[in-house]
Design a protein around this motif. Sequence first.
Motif, PDB file in Angstrom:
ATOM      1  N   GLU A 164     -21.969  21.734  42.735  1.00 29.68           N
ATOM      2  CA  GLU A 164     -22.736  22.861  43.250  1.00 29.68           C
ATOM      3  C   GLU A 164     -24.105  22.872  42.584  1.00 29.68           C
ATOM      4  OE1 GLU A 164     -20.799  26.614  43.597  1.00 29.68           O
ATOM      5  OE2 GLU A 164     -18.854  25.667  43.920  1.00 29.68           O
ATOM      6  N   TYR A 165     -25.124  23.224  43.377  1.00 26.70           N
ATOM      7  CA  TYR A 165     -26.506  23.192  42.910  1.00 26.70           C
ATOM      8  C   TYR A 165     -27.279  24.398  43.415  1.00 26.70           C
ATOM      9  CZ  TYR A 165     -25.453  18.180  42.489  1.00 26.70           C
ATOM     10  OH  TYR A 165     -24.880  16.979  42.189  1.00 26.70           O
ATOM     11  N   VAL A 166     -28.363  24.706  42.717  1.00 33.99           N
ATOM     12  CA  VAL A 166     -29.392  25.616  43.221  1.00 33.99           C
ATOM     13  C   VAL A 166     -30.545  24.710  43.630  1.00 33.99           C
ATOM     14  CG1 VAL A 166     -31.022  27.445  42.643  1.00 33.99           C
ATOM     15  CG2 VAL A 166     -28.698  27.510  41.722  1.00 33.99           C
ATOM     16  N   ALA A 167     -30.980  24.835  44.877  1.00 33.60           N
ATOM     17  CA  ALA A 167     -32.041  23.974  45.401  1.00 33.60           C
ATOM     18  C   ALA A 167     -33.380  24.288  44.733  1.00 33.60           C
ATOM     19  CB  ALA A 167     -32.158  24.157  46.902  1.00 33.60           C
ATOM     20  N   THR A 168     -34.164  23.256  44.527  1.00 32.02           N
ATOM     21  CA  THR A 168     -35.531  23.445  44.054  1.00 32.02           C
ATOM     22  C   THR A 168     -36.352  24.018  45.200  1.00 32.02           C
ATOM     23  OG1 THR A 168     -36.267  21.256  44.758  1.00 32.02           O
ATOM     24  CG2 THR A 168     -35.325  21.433  42.520  1.00 32.02           C
ATOM     25  N   ASP A 169     -37.555  24.462  44.909  1.00 31.62           N
ATOM     26  CA  ASP A 169     -38.421  24.995  45.965  1.00 31.62           C
ATOM     27  C   ASP A 169     -38.688  23.938  47.044  1.00 31.62           C
ATOM     28  OD1 ASP A 169     -38.476  27.412  44.688  1.00 31.62           O
ATOM     29  OD2 ASP A 169     -40.553  27.246  43.998  1.00 31.62           O
ATOM     30  N   ASP A 170     -38.926  22.702  46.632  1.00 36.96           N
ATOM     31  CA  ASP A 170     -39.179  21.645  47.620  1.00 36.96           C
ATOM     32  C   ASP A 170     -37.948  21.373  48.478  1.00 36.96           C
ATOM     33  OD1 ASP A 170     -41.831  21.269  46.928  1.00 36.96           O
ATOM     34  OD2 ASP A 170     -41.386  19.683  45.482  1.00 36.96           O
ATOM     35  N   GLN A 171     -36.766  21.361  47.877  1.00 35.89           N
ATOM     36  CA  GLN A 171     -35.541  21.173  48.649  1.00 35.89           C
ATOM     37  C   GLN A 171     -35.336  22.336  49.622  1.00 35.89           C
ATOM     38  OE1 GLN A 171     -32.932  20.825  45.260  1.00 35.89           O
ATOM     39  NE2 GLN A 171     -32.600  18.643  45.636  1.00 35.89           N
ATOM     40  N   ALA A 172     -35.621  23.548  49.175  1.00 35.54           N
ATOM     41  CA  ALA A 172     -35.475  24.722  50.030  1.00 35.54           C
ATOM     42  C   ALA A 172     -36.432  24.639  51.221  1.00 35.54           C
ATOM     43  CB  ALA A 172     -35.719  25.997  49.234  1.00 35.54           C
ATOM     44  N   ARG A 173     -37.653  24.207  50.983  1.00 36.39           N
ATOM     45  CA  ARG A 173     -38.614  24.067  52.083  1.00 36.39           C
ATOM     46  C   ARG A 173     -38.120  23.046  53.105  1.00 36.39           C
ATOM     47  NH1 ARG A 173     -42.262  24.557  47.571  1.00 36.39           N
ATOM     48  NH2 ARG A 173     -43.560  26.413  47.826  1.00 36.39           N
ATOM     49  N   ARG A 174     -37.622  21.893  52.615  1.00 34.18           N
ATOM     50  CA  ARG A 174     -37.117  20.859  53.525  1.00 34.18           C
ATOM     51  C   ARG A 174     -35.902  21.352  54.309  1.00 34.18           C
ATOM     52  NH1 ARG A 174     -38.396  17.489  49.132  1.00 34.18           N
ATOM     53  NH2 ARG A 174     -36.225  17.415  48.459  1.00 34.18           N
ATOM     54  N   PHE A 175     -35.108  22.222  53.718  1.00 33.32           N
ATOM     55  CA  PHE A 175     -33.954  22.795  54.407  1.00 33.32           C
ATOM     56  C   PHE A 175     -34.394  23.826  55.445  1.00 33.32           C
ATOM     57  CE2 PHE A 175     -30.901  26.284  54.779  1.00 33.32           C
ATOM     58  CZ  PHE A 175     -29.786  25.600  55.242  1.00 33.32           C
ATOM     59  N   LEU A 176     -35.322  24.703  55.088  1.00 33.11           N
ATOM     60  CA  LEU A 176     -35.705  25.822  55.943  1.00 33.11           C
ATOM     61  C   LEU A 176     -36.561  25.420  57.151  1.00 33.11           C
ATOM     62  CD1 LEU A 176     -36.537  28.445  53.183  1.00 33.11           C
ATOM     63  CD2 LEU A 176     -34.527  28.423  54.672  1.00 33.11           C
ATOM     64  N   ARG A 177     -37.479  24.486  56.974  1.00 32.34           N
ATOM     65  CA  ARG A 177     -38.417  24.148  58.057  1.00 32.34           C
ATOM     66  C   ARG A 177     -37.724  23.834  59.390  1.00 32.34           C
ATOM     67  NH1 ARG A 177     -41.894  21.430  54.048  1.00 32.34           N
ATOM     68  NH2 ARG A 177     -43.690  22.790  53.791  1.00 32.34           N
ATOM     69  N   PRO A 178     -36.754  22.942  59.437  1.00 28.14           N
ATOM     70  CA  PRO A 178     -36.141  22.644  60.740  1.00 28.14           C
ATOM     71  C   PRO A 178     -35.232  23.756  61.265  1.00 28.14           C
ATOM     72  CG  PRO A 178     -35.121  21.308  59.028  1.00 28.14           C
ATOM     73  CD  PRO A 178     -36.264  22.050  58.390  1.00 28.14           C
ATOM     74  N   ARG A 179     -34.980  24.782  60.475  1.00 25.64           N
ATOM     75  CA  ARG A 179     -34.079  25.864  60.881  1.00 25.64           C
ATOM     76  C   ARG A 179     -34.814  27.178  61.144  1.00 25.64           C
ATOM     77  NH1 ARG A 179     -31.894  22.348  57.487  1.00 25.64           N
ATOM     78  NH2 ARG A 179     -29.767  21.616  57.901  1.00 25.64           N
ATOM     79  N   LEU A 180     -36.134  27.141  61.200  1.00 27.94           N
ATOM     80  CA  LEU A 180     -36.915  28.371  61.379  1.00 27.94           C
ATOM     81  C   LEU A 180     -36.519  29.126  62.644  1.00 27.94           C
ATOM     82  CD1 LEU A 180     -40.474  27.280  60.198  1.00 27.94           C
ATOM     83  CD2 LEU A 180     -38.904  28.883  59.069  1.00 27.94           C
TER      84      LEU A 180
END
Length: 82
Positions: free
Chosen positions: A58-74
């Motif tokens: 289990e991990y807490v995403a970094t800001d860059d990982q969070a951005r890469r996750f969120l962009r395609p799901r906007l």
Amino acid sequence: MTEAVLRQLLEQNEGFEDETTTRQKNFQERRQYRITGGQLRYRATGKTSWADSRFDDEYVATDDQARRFLRPRLDKLNTDGL
């Protein structure tokens, strides 16, 4: 995506969940993502070709990982006020 927009997206989408799977010749992984407490957290489970190589982390995403996750799901997220 600025820091302020990232924080607002994470706060507005508390409880959002999604998952991804990756399968390659000697590797498979399932990631379960969840936005909670203003952070993107994920659990990675899977295995490699070695007999004892199963993993469950289990991990807490970094800001860059969070951005890469969120962009395609906007289109699935609450983006009011952005």
